[in-house]
Design an enzyme around this catalytic site. Structure first.
Site, PDB file in Angstrom:
ATOM      1  N   THR A 122       0.784  -1.066  -0.087  1.00 24.80           N
ATOM      2  CA  THR A 122      -0.107   0.008  -0.015  1.00 24.80           C
ATOM      3  C   THR A 122       0.858   1.293  -0.016  1.00 24.80           C
ATOM      4  O   THR A 122       1.842   1.084   0.675  1.00 24.80           O
ATOM      5  CB  THR A 122      -1.159   0.177   1.392  1.00 24.80           C
ATOM      6  OG1 THR A 122      -1.754   1.243   1.161  1.00 24.80           O
ATOM      7  CG2 THR A 122      -0.270  -0.014   2.647  1.00 24.80           C
ATOM      8  N   HIS A 152       2.684 -11.048  14.521  1.00 23.48           N
ATOM      9  CA  HIS A 152       3.636 -11.750  15.407  1.00 23.48           C
ATOM     10  C   HIS A 152       3.467 -13.107  15.889  1.00 23.48           C
ATOM     11  O   HIS A 152       4.378 -13.571  16.504  1.00 23.48           O
ATOM     12  CB  HIS A 152       3.888 -10.840  16.616  1.00 23.48           C
ATOM     13  CG  HIS A 152       5.155 -10.528  17.281  1.00 23.48           C
ATOM     14  ND1 HIS A 152       6.229 -11.429  16.771  1.00 23.48           N
ATOM     15  CD2 HIS A 152       5.851  -9.719  18.125  1.00 23.48           C
ATOM     16  CE1 HIS A 152       7.333 -11.236  17.538  1.00 23.48           C
ATOM     17  NE2 HIS A 152       6.920 -10.130  18.115  1.00 23.48           N
TER      18      HIS A 152
END
Length: 422
Positions: A341, A393
């Site tokens: 993006t 994560h």
């Protein structure tokens, strides 16, 4: 005999839609292929056409209703019994007209043609603002009218722009108008509110962004890239590139290639979580986030690792045109293993992009600015860009994320190294 108008298959993983604009009303004559109604999905708008000729007998789901695949939206009557009274013979059941009423039958066809030349958003905006689409020139592909074209026809106060001059001059008041009190409200200072229904796409975007934050252990790491080498290469090769391929050499292709090189080195960043398993993907379908009229969409460049710089730039250009015209297909938006993006096109200096589930990472690009940096003990001015990698994560460790971003930096700062990545 009646024919049901049903919600068609909407594409992979799409099972619901919202009824948008009905192009016809009960009593209107239709023929096979006429667009009857628009459906809004979380990805694209779909036009549902008539599969039989006849007269619109009933509408079961008004605009704004949520429907599922197979639901009956309305019915078409083949015998014309429910049609509004006309001068046509009783046996006429199609849109064909008789000599007695050519003007009355031609009007719906002209109206349909007028609507088809505009995007769904442009049509809704024109209806709300009282703008005649026949008077609007389209800037989209094939002359299609876009939201921006309609907006250009509306004055700042919301009144449609007219081209005809008043026939008579306004009569001046016989008495001076009283001076307004400094505390009195005027139309220009009155607080104004407008209530708009969220489109299905906007609702889905909102839901998915919240889900991404609730379900993923999202973290972002940052780095900065010296864009000097890429900018020099583009300036040197741009004319030749355009002449050969018919498209400009932008920055996106460099980052797509660099991201793929880094993904090959760190495959967990090109993966997804399914239950208790990690699915590693050794193909590279790269999504490019694009700001569309009704919200962010992410069309996908498939097998981007096999494409040339020119092919990638052509895909990006085509996506931008389709997004502006509202013609992106479900296939354009399906899947994707990694997303890029670019907030820099809007002037963003730094941001933390949100994951695009089920993907586990997204690369954010930002504005390029000249900044003082230290090179070989000397302060020099370089064209620098901050980049950000948001990642899940749960399966991507901080070490992998940092090294991934370092690898992207190395490849972009040395464009010739991209040749070695294929």
């Amino acid at each position: 005999m009646t024919t049901d108008i049903v919600v068609p298959e909407l594409g992979e993983s799409v099972v619901e839609a919202t009824v948008g604009e009905w192009r016809v009303k009960v009593g209107d004559s239709v023929k096979v292929g006429d667009v009857i109604v628009e459906l809004e999905t979380d990805k694209v708008d779909i036009e549902v056409g008539a599969t039989a000729a006849g007269v619109m007998a009933d509408i079961r789901h008004p605009a704004g209703s949520d429907v599922r695949i197979g639901d009956v939206l309305g019915t078409i009557g083949g015998d014309g019994a429910t049609a509004a009274p006309t001068a046509q013979p009783p046996q006429a059941s199609t849109i064909a007209t008789t000599a007695a009423e050519p003007a009355a039958a031609a009007k719906p066809a002209d109206k349909a043609t007028e609507k088809e030349k505009a995007t769904p958003v442009a049509r809704r905006m024109a209806e709300a603002e009282g703008v005649d689409l026949a008077q609007v020139s389209g800037s989209g592909a094939g002359g299609r009218v876009t939201k921006q074209d309609v907006a250009a026809r509306v004055e700042p106060d919301g009144a449609p722009v007219t081209t005809s001059a008043p026939t008579t001059a306004p009569t001046p008041p016989t008495q001076p108008a009283p001076t307004a009190s400094p505390l009195s409200a005027s139309p220009t200072t009155a607080r104004r509110e407008e209530r708009q229904r969220m489109s299905r796409r906007r609702r889905t975007i909102a839901q998915r962004l919240v889900e991404a934050q609730h379900t993923a252990a999202m973290l972002t790491t940052f780095n900065e890239i010296d864009m000097g080498a890429v900018m020099e290469l583009r300036a040197r090769r741009q004319d030749e590139f355009v002449k050969r391929y018919g498209v400009k050499l932008g920055f996106t292709s460099f980052f797509v290639k660099a991201a793929i090189g880094a993904l090959k080195a760190f495959p967990r960043i090109n993966a997804e979580i399914q239950g208790d398993e990690i699915v590693l993907k050794y193909y590279y379908d790269v999504g490019i986030a694009v700001g569309a009229e009704e919200g962010l969409v992410v069309p996908v460049i498939r097998d981007a690792d096999r494409l040339s710089f020119a092919a990638i730039e052509s895909s990006v250009r085509d996506f931008a045109v389709k997004s502006r015209d509202g013609t992106l297909s479900l296939e354009d938006l399906r899947g994707g293993t990694f997303t890029i993006t670019n907030g820099g096109v809007f002037g963003s200096m730094l941001s933390t992009p949100i994951l695009n589930p089920p993907q586990v990472a997204i690369l954010g690009l930002h504005n390029i600015q000249e900044r003082p940096v230290v090179r070989d003990g000397q302060i020099v001015i370089r064209s620098m860009m901050y980049v950000a990698l948001s990642y899940d994560h749960r399966i991507v460790d901080g070490r992998e994320a940092v090294q991934f971003l370092v690898r992207v930096k190395q490849l972009v700062e040395d464009p010739e190294a991209l040749l070695l990545e294929g």
